[in-house]
Structures are given as C-alpha cells and as structure tokens.
Design a protein around this motif. Structure first.
Motif, PDB file in Angstrom:
ATOM      1  N   GLU A 298       0.681  -2.387  -3.609  1.00 33.06           N
ATOM      2  CA  GLU A 298      -0.270  -3.219  -2.852  1.00 33.06           C
ATOM      3  C   GLU A 298      -1.672  -2.613  -2.981  1.00 33.06           C
ATOM      4  O   GLU A 298      -1.917  -1.498  -2.526  1.00 33.06           O
ATOM      5  N   THR A 299      -2.552  -3.365  -3.587  1.00 30.68           N
ATOM      6  CA  THR A 299      -3.919  -2.869  -3.786  1.00 30.68           C
ATOM      7  C   THR A 299      -4.790  -3.257  -2.595  1.00 30.68           C
ATOM      8  O   THR A 299      -4.396  -4.086  -1.763  1.00 30.68           O
ATOM      9  N   ASP A 300      -6.000  -2.688  -2.552  1.00 35.20           N
ATOM     10  CA  ASP A 300      -6.937  -3.060  -1.484  1.00 35.20           C
ATOM     11  C   ASP A 300      -7.171  -4.564  -1.499  1.00 35.20           C
ATOM     12  O   ASP A 300      -7.241  -5.209  -0.461  1.00 35.20           O
TER      13      ASP A 300
ATOM     14  N   GLU B 190      -5.228  -6.960  -2.691  1.00 35.57           N
ATOM     15  CA  GLU B 190      -4.046  -7.724  -2.243  1.00 35.57           C
ATOM     16  C   GLU B 190      -3.920  -7.671  -0.720  1.00 35.57           C
ATOM     17  O   GLU B 190      -3.564  -8.655  -0.073  1.00 35.57           O
TER      18      GLU B 190
ATOM     19  N   ASP C 160       3.610   2.979  -8.079  1.00 39.28           N
ATOM     20  CA  ASP C 160       2.473   3.013  -7.152  1.00 39.28           C
ATOM     21  C   ASP C 160       2.860   2.756  -5.701  1.00 39.28           C
ATOM     22  O   ASP C 160       2.342   1.835  -5.045  1.00 39.28           O
TER      23      ASP C 160
END
Ligand code: SF4
Length: 454
Positions: free
Chosen positions: A324-326, A328, A362
């Motif tokens: 989960e990215t910033d 997303e 990740d």
C-alpha cells in the motif's frame, strides 16, 4: 469482523454425573458464523439430554469453539483453551483453529479431542465418547427455535457455509471449504420458527451473502404455498413476509444486489447493508483479490442512496496491506469521503499463516500502519458524527437491548448489535429488553445517539 464471545464463569463445584444430567460448558469465540455453529452444537446436545453449565467447575467437560481468522484470534483461542484446561481439565476443541490441530496440541497436549470447523457430528461424537448421554426422554423436549446464545429478541440466521472467493489475506476458504448454501425453504422455515419464538430481528450471515444459492444453481423451494429460488433476492423477499427486522450482512457490491434496494425503500427489509469493501484503491483491491473489485462501487452507492435515501451502509477496511503506497492510501481516504459510509470498522493488516498475501512484496512497517489507521479512523469518525447529527430531531423506532439504572440501551434500524452504535434512552420508564419504543433523538456524538421516549 464482529467478534461476539461466550465465556464461562468460575463457580462452585458440581455433583457427581451419575446423580444428574451430564453438563457441558461452552466457550464460543469468533464471528457470528462461529456463534451459530455453537448454537447448533448446543441444540444437538440439549436434544440428547445434556445440560449447559454456566461455570467451568459445574461442567463435566468443556467445549471451546475457536477462531483462527488472524493471529491475534489464534492467540486468544489458545489462551481460552488453557483457561478451560486449568479450571476444568476436560476440554474438546472445535472451530476454525481446529483445522490446524498441530497448533493446539503443541501448546495444549492434554485436550481430549480436536475437531475442525462445521464438524458438528465430530464434536458431538467426541462429547459422547468422553461424557456419555444419560437416557431421559423428557430431556429431549427442546424449544422449537433450538438453543441460542443471543438475547431472546434477535438471532443470527446462517444461510451458507464456506466461500468460493480467494481473498489473498484470508484462509477461511481453506478452513471452511467452498460455498455450501442451505436450501431456501429450510432457511425460511428456520426464520419462521425463530420469529414464532419471539425473535424480532433476524441477522442474515454467511461468508458471502450475495453469492447465496450459486452452488445449488438457485434451486427452487416452496414455503407458505409460494415458490422461491435459493438466491439472495428471493431470500430477502421471503424473510420480508415475517414482519421482523431483517438485516443483511456480508453482501458484496455485485449488480444483482441492486434488486434488494426497493425492498429496503419499502421497509420490507431493513435499509441496512453490511458491505465489506476493505479498500478504495482498485490496485489494492486487485492485490487483495476481492470479489467485485472491478465494480464502480461509488456509483453503485450513489444509485442505492438515490432509491433509498435512509440506507445505512456499514463496512470494514484494511489499512497497511502489503505494497500500500501513500497514494493508494490517499485514494482510500478520498473514496471514504465520497462514499460517506455510516458505520466503519478498520483493521491494520496482519499476516495470517497460510494466506497468499504473505508472499506479496513491500509489507508496510507497523508504525506506518498505525499512523494510517489513526488517520483513517479520524476521518471515519468525522463522517459518522456528521451523519448522526442529521438524525437529531427525528423520531425513530428502536429495539431495546438492555435496561440498567433507568437508562435503556436500544438500537435503531441503522444499528446492528455488537458492531454499530446504540440509542440511549434516559427516561426508560417501564421499558424492558426486547421492547419496541418510539423515541425522539435529542443528541448525537461520534457513534451513538441519545433519545427520549416520544
Ligand atoms: S469473501 Fe474473501 S475474506 Fe470473505 S471469507 Fe471469502 S475469501 Fe475470506
């Protein structure tokens, strides 16, 4: 995921089994689906003349129905088994964690038997083996609705077992198997018995309620002289005939769910949908392998609310899913702002042994998960506060769950038991649990309402 628990108290010792009916203590952990399993096991045991003991010491043997959904639930289950062994010593283990007997036996080698999820016959067989039933035909007389662990005025109605989805964070399909629906006539007859016994609210549960009947190819069944198919919408139509509150849980946003919205708008079933969206980012949903991940859920929610403006939508989410990215996460918050869901629960992702998501790259650091969780809950609370404030001044019909010190704790059609908010009534008067009441809402906070008898 809601997690009702039924625990045993400690208490004085029991008389010898030969002098009375054999007594089984029961500890039920996990979600409402596990609770229904416990009720079925208890119903069977009561039908055979067993009594249910309220304390460890009064029991001749204890059954622990475990949960294995996430690692925290596994730990809690193992602790509960340890407690039962310490205070009683004769313990049979069943439920989701029973699918991994080595985890249990490694820590608690003294348990008498381990059986897996929805293995009713095995559990009952193990009880027979270690605590034989006493023959007494009068003890076969059971209330028609069976033995229930919920208060008299509401009941969970389990319509299916198992799941055909393969969400990457979940191991329930490997523990509980593929979707196995109960025929619609059988479900409607059970619901009818429950309502005849005083149940005023039916909570429909399964792993994927919107998929109900797909495994039976929507087999037809007759009830009260009318033909129904074993499918989601027919289930709602049939249950609507009973005059009870009908609340639908674990529904996925598939197009066919739209068909139930007119029944909600007409108050034939409660205008309440529990939809576990889990995320608002399409890429995260794809990694989660969520059912209906490609649906435009915001458009669907808008259409539902256009038809049924009072619709309450409840959901759960996972933050900090692997990768989960910033951006997303920002998408999730933006989605939440637009969806304006009424009731929201949130989990920080935690790996479950055997889940496919463990292998994803990740993983999000725990501190970042914590921050995202706090930001998400703050946003959800603000939305809830705003939406509840709109109810101040309105008249609502509520169902009373409990009364203490002159204050009643009740629920409106927007509140499922144990997982949503409540309506507090300070001037409870003669109200009792299970009563209906009409209240005027006088105040609201983040999650609950305060009302006065109208
Ligand atoms: S729908 Fe997904 S999360 Fe729910 S039981 Fe099935 S696989 Fe697990």
């Amino acid at each position: 995921m809601p997690r009702p628990r039924t625990r045993l108290r400690r208490g004085p010792g029991a008389a010898a089994p030969a002098e009375r009916a054999p007594r089984v203590g029961f500890v039920s952990l996990g979600c409402p689906k596990a609770l229904v399993d416990s009720e079925r096991i208890l119903t069977q045991l009561r039908a055979e003349g067993y009594e249910v003991a309220p304390t460890y010491e009064a029991a001749d043997l204890v059954v622990v129905n475990t949960c294995g959904f996430i690692d925290a639930a596994v730990d809690e289950s193992l602790d509960a088994i340890g407690e039962a062994l310490e205070h009683n010593g004769r313990v049979i283990v069943t439920g989701c964690l029973g699918a991994r007997p080595e985890r249990i036996l490694e820590r608690h080698p003294r348990v008498l038997k381990v059986t897996g999820p929805h293995a009713y016959e095995d559990v009952v067989g193990a009880v027979h083996e270690h605590l034989p039933p006493r023959h007494d035909p009068f003890l076969d007389l059971l209330p028609p609705e069976g033995v229930r662990l919920t208060p008299r005025h509401y009941a969970y109605l389990k319509i299916a077992e198992g799941c055909n989805n393969r969400c990457s964070f979940c191991i329930i399909p490997s523990m509980r198997g593929r979707l196995a629906s109960r025929r619609i006539d059988e479900v409607l007859r059970e619901a009818e018995r429950l309502v005849a016994a005083g149940v005023k609210e039916l909570l429909v549960i399964s792993q994927d309620t919107s998929a109900y009947g797909a495994d039976l190819r929507y087999a037809p069944g007759a009830w009260r002289g009318t033909s129904y198919q074993t499918r989601f919408v027919d289930l709602a139509r049939g249950l609507a005939e009973l005059g009870a509150w009908v609340r639908l849980h674990y529904v996925y946003p598939y197009p066919h769910v739209d068909e139930v919205i007119p029944l909600m708008a007409a108050r034939r079933v409660l205008p309440y949908l529990d939809v576990p969206f889990q995320h608002g980012s399409p890429t995260v949903l794809r990694r989660m392998r969520r059912p209906a991940h490609s649906e435009n859920t915001l458009a669907r929610i808008r259409a539902w609310r256009a038809q049924c403006p009072d619709l309450t939508i409840r959901s759960t989410f996972i933050v900090g899913f692997p990768g989960e990215t910033d951006s997303e996460f920002a998408q999730l918050l933006a989605w939440l702002d637009e969806a304006e869901l009424d009731r929201v629960g949130c989990f920080k992702y935690s790996p479950v042994a055997g889940a496919a998501a463990n292998a994803l790259p990740d993983h999000v650091a725990p501190e970042l998960q914590e921050q995202r969780y706090a930001r998400f809950m703050e946003r959800a609370a603000a939305i809830s506060r705003r939406r509840l404030a709109q109810r101040v001044g309105r008249h609502l019909r509520v169902l009373v769950d409990a009364v203490a010190d002159g204050t009643a704790t009740a629920r409106s059609e927007a509140d499922a038991p144990q997982i949503d908010g409540v309506v507090r009534i300070a001037n409870a008067g003669t109200l009792r649990p299970g009563d209906w009441a009409e209240v005027r809402i006088v105040a609201a906070d983040d999650y609950d309402l305060t009302g006065r008898l109208a």
